[in-house]
Every structure is written in C-alpha cells, then in structure tokens.
Design an enzyme around this catalytic site. Structure first.
Site, mmCIF file in Angstrom:
data_model
loop_
_atom_site.group_PDB
_atom_site.id
_atom_site.type_symbol
_atom_site.label_atom_id
_atom_site.label_comp_id
_atom_site.label_asym_id
_atom_site.label_seq_id
_atom_site.Cartn_x
_atom_site.Cartn_y
_atom_site.Cartn_z
ATOM 1 N N GLU A 167 0.445 -1.380 0.201
ATOM 2 C CA GLU A 167 0.198 0.195 -0.035
ATOM 3 C C GLU A 167 0.635 1.340 0.111
ATOM 4 O OE1 GLU A 167 -2.776 -0.415 3.352
ATOM 5 O OE2 GLU A 167 -3.742 -1.647 1.841
ATOM 6 N N GLU A 356 -5.319 -8.494 1.404
ATOM 7 C CA GLU A 356 -5.681 -8.451 2.178
ATOM 8 C C GLU A 356 -7.163 -8.141 1.859
ATOM 9 O OE1 GLU A 356 -4.411 -4.834 4.685
ATOM 10 O OE2 GLU A 356 -1.665 -5.556 4.270
HETATM 11 C C1 FCB Z 1 -4.230 -1.993 5.165
HETATM 12 C C2 FCB Z 1 -2.721 -2.781 6.132
HETATM 13 C C3 FCB Z 1 -2.688 -3.687 7.101
HETATM 14 C C4 FCB Z 1 -3.724 -3.300 8.537
HETATM 15 C C5 FCB Z 1 -5.235 -3.605 7.104
HETATM 16 C C6 FCB Z 1 -6.345 -3.018 8.131
HETATM 17 O O1 FCB Z 1 -4.280 -0.711 5.390
HETATM 18 O O2 FCB Z 1 -2.224 -2.974 5.230
HETATM 19 O O3 FCB Z 1 -1.833 -2.882 7.349
HETATM 20 O O4 FCB Z 1 -3.447 -2.605 9.173
HETATM 21 O O5 FCB Z 1 -5.626 -2.216 6.661
#
Ligand code: FCB
Length: 440
Positions: A167, A356
């Site tokens: 990110e 994620e």
């Molecule tokens: C993302 C991050 C991860 C976690 C989630 C909830 O932005 O990559 O580390 O904090 O959000």
C-alpha cells in the site's frame, strides 16, 4: 440450497499479517529500531499510547501460530519482513540473528505445506534511514534494492511469491501528507516525492529479483471504489480525482509507466515533472497485483481547493450515502465493490491476488457474513473471467492496528492481549470448511 461454487484447483487460501503488527520484541537479537518504534513511543500518536512492543508475541510464538494455520488448512500465509531486524541500520551489515527468524518461519511454513507470501515493506522503515531522509531521499531506491537482494538470496529459492511494497498510497498519504502514520509528516510538497521514491524502489527491487530469483513478484495496493455523492459537476470531478489519487496513482505508474494526468491537477505545483528514465525503472513486468479491499467511498466536493481534496480526504467520506453496515472503524461493508474492482483492474492483464480483505469487529457473526459475501464476489468475478489466483484474509490474528492500537479486532484468531492466549473464532472454522471443500 444454492449450487456450490467451486474455486480453481490451484487457488491460494490463506490469511495475512505484517511484522510490526504481530511480532513484538522489535529490538530483540540485534534488531535496529524502525519508524514505528519511534512513532509509538512518541506521546499521543496512537490510541491509548499503545505500541507494538509485545503485539501478539509472534516473534516467540511463531511455531504455535503455524500450528494453528495448519489446523485451519490454510495453504498460503502472507507476512512481512522487518527491514531493521535484517539490516539494523537499513544498509550495510546483515544481522544474521534477525534473518534467522525469517529463515525458520519460512521453513516452518513449508514443512506443513503452507506457501509463504512475503512482503518486503509493510511500513516499518529502519529509523536509521528515516534519519537520512527516508522516502524523501532518492538513494532509498538503492537502499531498498540492496535489502531486497539480501532477502532474495536468503529465501528466494523457498518463497514462491514476493511483494515489494504494501500500500504505497497509505505510506504517502498517512506518513507524509496527513501525519497519522509514521513518520508523521504533514506536507503537500513531500507527498509526491515520497510516492515517486516508493515507486522507484519498487521498480529497482523487481529488477534485482529478475537477476536473483525466478518465481513471482508483485506490488500490493489498496483499492477503494469512489462514487460521487451527487451528480453535481464538482462532485463528479472530485470523484475522478479521488479515484486517480487513491486507485490509479500507483498501478498506472507500475503497469503503464505513467502517473494519471489528474496528479498534477490535484497537487498543482507540488507535483514535479518526473524524468522519463525514472518511469522506465518503475514500469517492470509484474507476476501479480496484490489487492487489499475493505470498503468504498462517496466523494463530495465541499468547496475547497483541489489541493484540499487530498489535504482533507477524510472529510470527503460522506457517511450519509453509505447504505451498508458500518464496521467498528466506521467503514461501510460493501462486498459488490470487490467484484467490480476485480473486473476493472483486470485491464492491466496481470493476475490478481487478494492480499487483504477483512473486518474489524467484536461480533464474529458479522465477520462470517463479511467473509462469505466477499468470497461470493470473488467467485462471481472468476466466473466472469477475472484471473484471481487467491484470497488472503486480513488478518490471521488480532493485532496492533497502527494508530488505532489493539481495539480493532480483525483476526480469524482471537487474542487475549493480557495472557497471549489464542482462540480460533467460529468464523475461522467456517472459513476452514470452505478451504477444505474449495467451494462456497
Ligand atoms: C491495511 C494495512 C494492514 C491493516 C489493514 C486493516 O491498510 O495494510 O496493515 O492495517 O489495513
């Protein structure tokens, strides 16, 4: 009864974490401090002054954590390397004891058939490099590439999938523009420089990878569909800018070799002309794009300047528009956005791995519904021809949610942070059942 939906045979099923959020013992065995060590130890910057000093104590409990992953039947696990464990000063001498931790972890995963998915940078820059300007120093592309080379040489034969950065948008927006994440700067003029150096570091590390190891490497981005809060022209324009800023800024650079034209509109004179030679470094063939997906957003232009759009992005979140349920951090649950984005981002013609997706909630039933509905969208996208190679839930385990501390519960595994006791949540058992059957 619905008809079962099958996933591809090679589908990766797993969960994700990151080093600073779970490991604890951040200075053990010769590790150097990271910017998160400094940020959390500065007064008033995280919820209740919480730190990653202990976190999930995974640095010492990694073996039993792998045993739980095995119990759940995961076939992939995404984690990140703490750069300053391996190189305490960010560059120079390797700290073998720090590197050994990751050697053991990777071997432990492979021994039980779990594919390690390694992210080189999940926000915990060595503090020693921050002292030299961090992401604002052009040299960081080489510092990062040297660190990446150390990791590829140590683990490249055993790790099938690598990601360079997690990110980059959050690194810049949270770390250099709004100051809510380490290193805590608030500077419109620094943000584009940090972005560009992150991307140069990414490209340089991919080049190193091609010379050192031959499996798969990609970039992880967070994507969030942007909708106009109304059909007023200024809202529609603001939405296009917000989409370019958050969703296309990094992928266009990495995959097309150019930043969206909107960047100049957004940043004005803070956005420099970048040399074409840099863009050629940034654009490298990628084996996959990692997508982190949590929510969507409605964009409203409340009359401030375009620079204000990025300077005050949170004010753009218009909750009145959100129809889905809000999670514990106030983000709307919007599963449809995942299939929509998987389809849209197929345009780069690179396989997509969901790196994620998860929900901060104390109510585990909500987690189960969230998980099921998002997997349903993944299945829809695959049926539509999207090349989605796997799904990694955020997170394996409750952990340190950056500035929000320990309150946000994202884990398939619940942690009692007083005793470090783990408990597998019911949603995790249901996820395990989906994995076992490879179908919904
Ligand atoms: C993302 C991050 C991860 C976690 C989630 C909830 O932005 O990559 O580390 O904090 O959000």
């Amino acid at each position: 009864m619905h008809n079962a939906v099958r996933f591809p045979d090679s589908f990766l099923w797993g969960a994700a974490t990151s080093a600073y959020q779970i490991e604890g013992s951040p200075l053990a065995d010769g590790a150097g401090p990271s910017i998160w060590q400094r940020f959390t130890h500065s007064p008033g910057l995280t919820a209740n002054g919480e730190t990653g000093d202990t976190a999930c104590d995974h640095y010492r409990r990694w073996e039993s954590d792998i045993a739980v992953m095995r119990e759940l039947g995961l076939n992939a696990y995404r984690f990140s390397i703490s750069w300053s464990r391996v190189l305490p000063n960010g560059t120079g001498t390797v700290n073998e004891r720090g590197l050994d931790f990751y050697r053991r972890l990777v071997d432990g995963l492979l021994a039980v058939g779990i594919a390690p998915n390694v992210t080189l940078y999940h926000w915990d820059l060595p503090a020693a490099l921050d002292d030299r300007g961090g992401w604002l120093n052009r040299d960081i592309a080489d510092w990062f590439a040297d660190y990446a080379r150390v990791m590829f040489r140590a683990l490249g034969d055993r790790v099938p999938m690598w990601a360079t950065l997690n990110e980059p948008w959050v690194v810049t927006d949270g770390g250099y523009l709004h100051g809510v994440l380490a290193p805590g700067h608030r500077n419109l003029y620094e943000a584009p420089i940090a972005t560009h150096n992150l991307m140069r570091a990414h490209g340089t590390a991919v080049q190193v990878y091609r010379a050192e190891a031959k499996r798969a490497i990609g970039l992880v981005v967070n994507l969030e569909p942007k909708y106009a809060a109304s059909q007023r022209d200024e809202d529609v324009v603001a939405t296009r800018l917000a989409d370019a800023y958050m969703n296309r800024q990094y992928l266009d650079a990495a995959c097309l070799g150019s930043y969206p034209d909107e960047m100049r509109e957004i940043f004005g004179d803070a956005w420099p002309e970048w040399p074409a030679a840099d863009m050629a470094v940034i654009k490298q063939p990628l084996d996959f794009i990692g997508v982190n997906y949590y929510t969507r957003d409605f964009v409203r232009n409340s009359g401030y300047t375009l620079a204000g759009l990025v300077g005050d992005a949170e004010a753009e979140r218009d909750h009145r528009q959100q129809r889905g349920k809000l999670n514990d951090l106030g983000w709307e649950v919007y599963p449809e956005g995942l299939a929509q984005f998987l389809r849209e981002y197929s345009r780069y013609k690179i396989p997509i791995l969901i790196t994620e997706n998860g929900i901060p909630t104390q109510r585990d039933d909500d987690r189960w519904v969230f998980l099921f509905m998002h997997l349903w969208q993944v299945a829809r996208a695959i049926a539509d021809g999207v090349d989605c190679v796997g799904y990694l839930h955020w997170s394996l385990i409750d952990n340190f949610e950056w500035a929000d501390g320990y309150k946000a519960r994202f884990g398939l595994i619940e942690v009692d942070f007083e005793t470090q006791e783990r408990r597998i949540r019911p949603s995790a058992w249901r996820y395990a059942e989906i994995i076992r059957r490879n179908e919904l």
